[in-house]
Design a protein around this motif. Structure first.
Motif, PDB file in Angstrom:
ATOM      1  N   THR A 258      -2.157   6.942  -4.994  1.00 39.44           N
ATOM      2  CA  THR A 258      -2.686   5.880  -4.139  1.00 39.44           C
ATOM      3  C   THR A 258      -2.580   4.571  -4.905  1.00 39.44           C
ATOM      4  O   THR A 258      -2.960   4.498  -6.081  1.00 39.44           O
TER       5      THR A 258
ATOM      6  N   SER B 166       0.857  -1.184   0.000  1.00 38.07           N
ATOM      7  CA  SER B 166       0.000   0.000   0.000  1.00 38.07           C
ATOM      8  C   SER B 166       0.891   1.232   0.000  1.00 38.07           C
ATOM      9  O   SER B 166       1.733   1.393   0.883  1.00 38.07           O
TER      10      SER B 166
ATOM     11  N   ASN C 218      -2.631   0.042  -4.240  1.00 42.17           N
ATOM     12  CA  ASN C 218      -2.745  -1.134  -3.372  1.00 42.17           C
ATOM     13  C   ASN C 218      -2.641  -2.384  -4.231  1.00 42.17           C
ATOM     14  O   ASN C 218      -3.375  -2.529  -5.214  1.00 42.17           O
TER      15      ASN C 218
END
Length: 196
Positions: free
Chosen positions: A105, A63, A107
């Motif tokens: 971002t 992450s 993940n």
């Protein structure tokens, strides 16, 4: 006859070179693993990119967010194409383990080799008109273009959150397959020589 011997000698030399390259790769286990990803929007726009990390040190879940040094991701780049496959822009969101965007971002589950959750890549470098790709995987993903660097953007395309990820074959595996194929070719040449 001399031609066949020359071919066999060339194959043997090439196979030896490939074996040395494979052995050298085995002695350097801390290598990046590379993945490609691609996305297609409902209106025909697309995103294609790649990312890498060191599989020797990465946890099961990677992450990352924000600008600056990343925890595990070494690189991430993405290119956007319009419905006619014209390049709209290419962005190196992460380069050398450093993110260029405060909006970044990412993940990724290393065990399932799938992206999940929130995603925001490209853009975010303060240039009016830049493109960015964001949303939630499995819910909806959007390709947007910034209008004024003050939070206003237009949505160019979107989909239901579907994105494909594929692992790039390791160079040693490719070299091994080539060497194996060359050994087969050498065997075929030997049989051809015996029948002459």
């Amino acid at each position: 006859m001399k031609n066949i011997f020359a071919k066999i000698a060339t194959i043997a030399a090439t196979s030896t070179a490939f074996s040395v390259a494979i052995a050298a790769g085995a002695n350097n286990p801390a290598q990046a693993v590379d993945f490609n990803f691609n996305w297609k929007g409902d209106a025909g726009y697309s995103a294609v990119g790649s990312f890498s990390y060191d599989e020797a040190t990465a946890p099961t879940i990677i992450s990352e967010s924000g600008s600056g040094a990343t925890n595990f991701l070494q690189s991430l780049n993405v290119s956007f194409l319009d419905p006619f496959n014209n390049l709209l822009g290419t962005y190196n969101t992460v380069s050398g383990g450093v993110s260029q965007s405060s909006f970044f971002t990412f993940n990724f589950d290393t065990s399932t080799q799938k992206l999940f959750g929130p995603l925001d890549v490209a853009g975010g470098t303060g240039v009016i008109g830049e493109y960015f790709f964001q949303g939630t995987i499995g819910d909806s993903l959007f390709l947007r273009q910034d209008v004024n660097q003050q939070g206003t953007s237009i949505t160019l395309d979107q989909n239901s959150g579907s994105i494909q990820v594929s692992k790039v074959p390791e160079p040693a595996s490719i070299l091994g397959l080539v060497a194996f194929g060359m050994l087969g070719l050498g065997s075929t040449l030997k049989k051809k020589q015996a029948s002459c």
